[in-house]
Design an enzyme around this catalytic site. Structure first.
Site, PDB file in Angstrom:
ATOM      1  N   LYS A  84      22.092 -70.138  52.468  1.00 44.01           N
ATOM      2  CA  LYS A  84      22.629 -70.696  53.677  1.00 44.01           C
ATOM      3  C   LYS A  84      23.767 -70.025  54.521  1.00 44.01           C
ATOM      4  O   LYS A  84      24.405 -69.593  53.992  1.00 44.01           O
ATOM      5  CB  LYS A  84      23.355 -72.267  53.411  1.00 44.01           C
ATOM      6  CG  LYS A  84      23.706 -73.143  54.425  1.00 44.01           C
ATOM      7  CD  LYS A  84      24.486 -74.384  53.840  1.00 44.01           C
ATOM      8  CE  LYS A  84      24.783 -75.356  54.803  1.00 44.01           C
ATOM      9  NZ  LYS A  84      25.396 -76.574  54.294  1.00 44.01           N
ATOM     10  N   SER A 159      23.148 -80.886  55.491  1.00 49.05           N
ATOM     11  CA  SER A 159      23.035 -79.713  56.683  1.00 49.05           C
ATOM     12  C   SER A 159      22.305 -78.590  55.855  1.00 49.05           C
ATOM     13  O   SER A 159      22.160 -77.595  56.808  1.00 49.05           O
ATOM     14  CB  SER A 159      24.630 -79.468  56.901  1.00 49.05           C
ATOM     15  OG  SER A 159      25.154 -78.998  55.420  1.00 49.05           O
ATOM     16  N   SER A 183      24.783 -82.704  51.379  1.00 54.90           N
ATOM     17  CA  SER A 183      24.159 -81.579  52.204  1.00 54.90           C
ATOM     18  C   SER A 183      23.283 -80.375  50.930  1.00 54.90           C
ATOM     19  O   SER A 183      22.416 -79.781  51.822  1.00 54.90           O
ATOM     20  CB  SER A 183      24.982 -80.687  52.865  1.00 54.90           C
ATOM     21  OG  SER A 183      25.582 -81.300  54.106  1.00 54.90           O
TER      22      SER A 183
HETATM   23  N1  GLN Z   1      26.149 -85.321  56.453  1.00 55.17           N
HETATM   24  C1  GLN Z   1      27.417 -85.081  56.120  1.00 55.17           C
HETATM   25  C2  GLN Z   1      28.510 -84.808  57.107  1.00 55.17           C
HETATM   26  O1  GLN Z   1      27.797 -84.512  57.949  1.00 55.17           O
HETATM   27  C3  GLN Z   1      27.648 -84.233  54.765  1.00 55.17           C
HETATM   28  C4  GLN Z   1      27.555 -82.766  55.208  1.00 55.17           C
HETATM   29  C5  GLN Z   1      27.787 -81.780  53.976  1.00 55.17           C
HETATM   30  O2  GLN Z   1      27.524 -82.215  52.991  1.00 55.17           O
HETATM   31  N2  GLN Z   1      28.022 -80.639  54.424  1.00 55.17           N
HETATM   32  O3  GLN Z   1      29.604 -84.620  57.039  1.00 55.17           O
END
Ligand code: GLN
Length: 490
Positions: A84, A159, A183
Site C-alpha cells: 500500500k 482504504s 482498512s
Molecule cells: N474507513 C475508516 C476511516 O475512514 C478506516 C480507515 C482505515 O482503517 N485506515 O477512518
C-alpha cells in the site's frame, strides 16, 4: 487446485515457495508473470499508483542467484509482494494517495519493508488507497479510483483497496495494507481475499504514513490464511524505532497452523448481527458458523454492550489524532508547496488547501474541534473513557470464548459513487473498528459469494497477541474452502 493448472500469478504464496524450492519455477519467471498480469489488467483495474518493474526484476535475479548458490532460503524469498502506498520504500514514491505527497520520494525503508527485503521478497507495486488511509472505498484517492476485480464498476473497499484488488487480480502473490478502523479487513472481504490486522504493536509502524497512531497497524493480505501467516512471520516483531511496538517473544505463526485442531469456543456478538446487515452476507457468514459447529467448536452468543458507541468514539479519536499527525504537512519541510506565497501564512494556508482533499480536510476540522479547549473534555476525553469500556467488553467476552466471529462488512462491494454521504461511508466500518479501539488482532476470511457474484468475508477477532490461535482457527475453515483461491473473470 494444482500448480499445473494455476497461472503463476495466481499461485498461493505457499505453493510458489514450494515450486521455487523444488526448482520448478524461478523468481524471475514469477516476477515476469506478475508484471505481465499487471500490465494486462491495470488499464481497467487501476490498483497501482506506481511500480518499478526494473527493480523487481533485479531483485528476482538476486533471489535466483542466492538459490543457485545453495543454502536454505525462507518461504518469501523470490516472491513478488506489493505494498500500500503509505509504506515507505527507499527511493520509491510514497504518496499516501494524496496530492500533498505527489512528488515525494521516500529516503528510507519502513521497518516492514526492510524485513521483507531481508526475507528475500521481490517488491514491485505501490498500491492505491484512500487519501491518508481515510475512507472505505479507495474513492478518496487523489489520483483515481480502483475497480473491484469481481465487478469493475464497484469499489474494492478501502482504504487499502488497491492492495486487496491487486492481490485478487493476480498482480502480486501477497500484499501489505494498513488498518486503522478496518482498512485491511473490509477490502479483503469485498475482494475475496484474506486480510489480517495484527494486535496493536505486533508490527512496527516505523515508516508508515501516520493517520491515527494509537489505532494504525500494518498487516498482510493473502489468498489463504496460511499465506497471511507466512507474511506475518516476516514482518512481526519488536522494533526499537516504534515505541509502541510490543516486546513479545518471536512466535512461529506458520507452525501454529499445523497444530492439531482442537475444538474451540467461538462467540457470536449479538450486536454484530442486527439491523443493517445484508441478508446475503448474513447467510454466507451463518454457513461459516455452521462449518465451525461441524468441526466441533462450541458456538455461543455473547454481548459487547458498548458496540453502539464504537463508531462515534472512533471518529472522535481518529480525527483528533489525524489533525495532530497531519499538522506536519506545512509546505515547508516536505510535501506540496503553493506557488508564489505572499507570506508565511499564505504559504501554510494555500499549501494545505491545495494539497489535501475534501475528506482529509473534513477530518482535520473535526479533529481540531474535538481537541479544542472547551470541547476537549466533552469529546476527546470522554471518547478515551468509552474506548476503555469497549476494550473491557472484549476482554470479558474472552473469558467465555477463544475468539469472536462476526461479518467483516455489513454489505458486499457497492457501486462507485453510491456512498456520497460521508456518514454512509463511515458505517462500512461498523464491525471492524471495535478491534482497533481495543487493539486486538482480527482477520477477514472469505466465505463465499452473493448471487451477483460478489465476495463475502467473515471476521475473527482474537485475544491480545493471540495471532497464532486466530490463524489456527481461520485455517481450520480456510484450508477446506479456500474461497480466496477463486479467480475473478477479469
Ligand atoms: N474507513 C475508516 C476511516 O475512514 C478506516 C480507515 C482505515 O482503517 N485506515 O477512518
Amino acid at each position: 487446485m494444482t500448480s499445473s493448472t494455476t497461472p503463476l500469478h495466481y499461485l498461493s504464496l505457499a505453493e510458489a515457495a514450494a515450486a521455487l524450492a523444488a526448482g520448478r519455477v524461478s523468481s524471475a519467471e514469477l516476477t515476469d508473470a506478475v508484471i505481465a498480469r499487471a500490465e494486462a489488467v491495470e488499464p481497467r483495474l487501476r490498483a497501482l499508483l506506481s511500480a518499478d518493474p526494473a527493480s523487481a526484476r533485479a531483485q528476482a535475479q538476486a533471489s535466483d542467484a542466492r538459490r543457485a548458490g545453495g543454502g536454505s532460503l525462507g518461504p518469501l524469498d523470490g516472491i513478488p509482494i506489493g505494498l500500500k502506498d503509505v509504506i515507505a520504500v527507499r527511493d520509491q514514491p510514497l504518496t499516501a494517495g494524496s496530492r500533498m505527497l505527489e512528488k515525494f520520494i521516500s529516503p528510507y525503508d519502513a521497518t516492514v519493508t526492510r524485513r521483507l527485503r531481508e526475507a528475500g521478497a521481490v517488491l514491485y507495486g505501490r498500491h492505491n488507497c484512500d487519501e491518508f488511509a481515510m475512507g472505505s472505498s479507495t474513492e478518496n484517492s487523489a489520483f483515481h479510483p480502483t475497480g473491484n476485480p469481481w465487478a469493475l464498476d464497484r469499489v474494492p473497499g478501502g482504504s487499502s483497496g488497491g492492495s486487496a484488488a491487486a492481490l485478487a487480480a493476480g498482480e502480486a502473490l501477497a500484499t501489505l495494507g494498513s488498518d486503522t478502523g478496518g482498512s485491511i479487513r473490509q477490502p479483503a472481504a469485498l475482494c475475496g481475499v484474506v486480510g489480517l490486522k495484527p494486535t496493536y504493536g505486533r508490527v512496527s509502524r516505523f515508516g508508515l504514513v501516520a493517520y491515527a497512531s494509537s489505532l494504525d497497524q500494518i498487516g498482510p493480505f493473502g489468498r489463504t490464511v496460511e499465506d497471511v501467516a507466512l507474511v506475518l512471520q516476516a514482518i512481526a516483531g519488536h522494533d526499537e524505532r516504534d515505541s509502541t511496538s510490543v516486546g513479545a517473544a518471536a512466535e512461529d505463526f506458520a507452525a501454529a497452523l499445523s497444530a492439531p485442531s482442537v475444538p474451540r469456543r467461538l462467540g457470536l456478538p449479538r450486536e454484530y448481527f442486527g439491523e443493517g446487515l445484508d441478508p446475503e452476507v448474513a447467510v454466507a457468514v451463518e454457513r461459516a458458523v455452521t462449518h465451525y459447529r461441524e468441526l466441533g467448536c462450541e458456538v455461543r452468543e455473547v454481548s459487547l454492550p458498548h458496540t453502539p458507541y464504537c463508531l462515534d468514539t472512533y471518529y472522535v479519536l481518529a480525527t483528533a489524532e489525524a489533525s495532530s499527525n497531519l499538522a506536519r504537512y506545512d509546505g515547508i519541510r516536505y510535501g506540496h508547496r503553493c506557488a508564489a506565497p505572499r507570506d508565511l501564512h499564505d504559504l501554510y494556508f494555500r499549501s494545505r488547501a491545495e494539497g489535501f482533499g475534501a475528506e482529509v480536510k473534513r477530518r482535520i476540522i473535526l479533529g481540531t474541534y474535538v481537541l479544542s479547549s472547551g470541547y476537549y473534555d466533552a469529546y476527546y476525553l470522554r471518547a478515551q473513557k468509552v474506548r476503555t469500556l469497549v476494550r473491557q467488553d472484549f476482554l470479558r467476552a474472552f473469558e467465555q470464548v477463544d475468539a469472536l466471529l462476526t461479518p467483516t462488512s455489513p454489505i458486499p462491494a457497492f457501486r462507485r459513487g453510491e456512498k456520497a454521504n460521508p456518514l454512509a461511508m463511515y458505517l462500512c466500518d461498523i464491525y471492524t473498528i471495535g478491534a482497533n479501539l481495543a487493539g486486538l488482532p482480527a482477520m477477514s476470511v472469505p466465505c463465499g459469494f452473493t448471487r451477483a457474484g460478489l465476495p463475502v468475508g467473515f471476521q475473527l477477532i482474537g485475544k491480545p497477541l493471540g495471532e497464532s490461535e486466530l490463524l489456527a482457527i481461520g485455517h481450520a475453515y480456510d484450508r477446506v474452502h479456500q474461497w480466496g483461491r477463486r479467480r475473478p473473470n477479469l
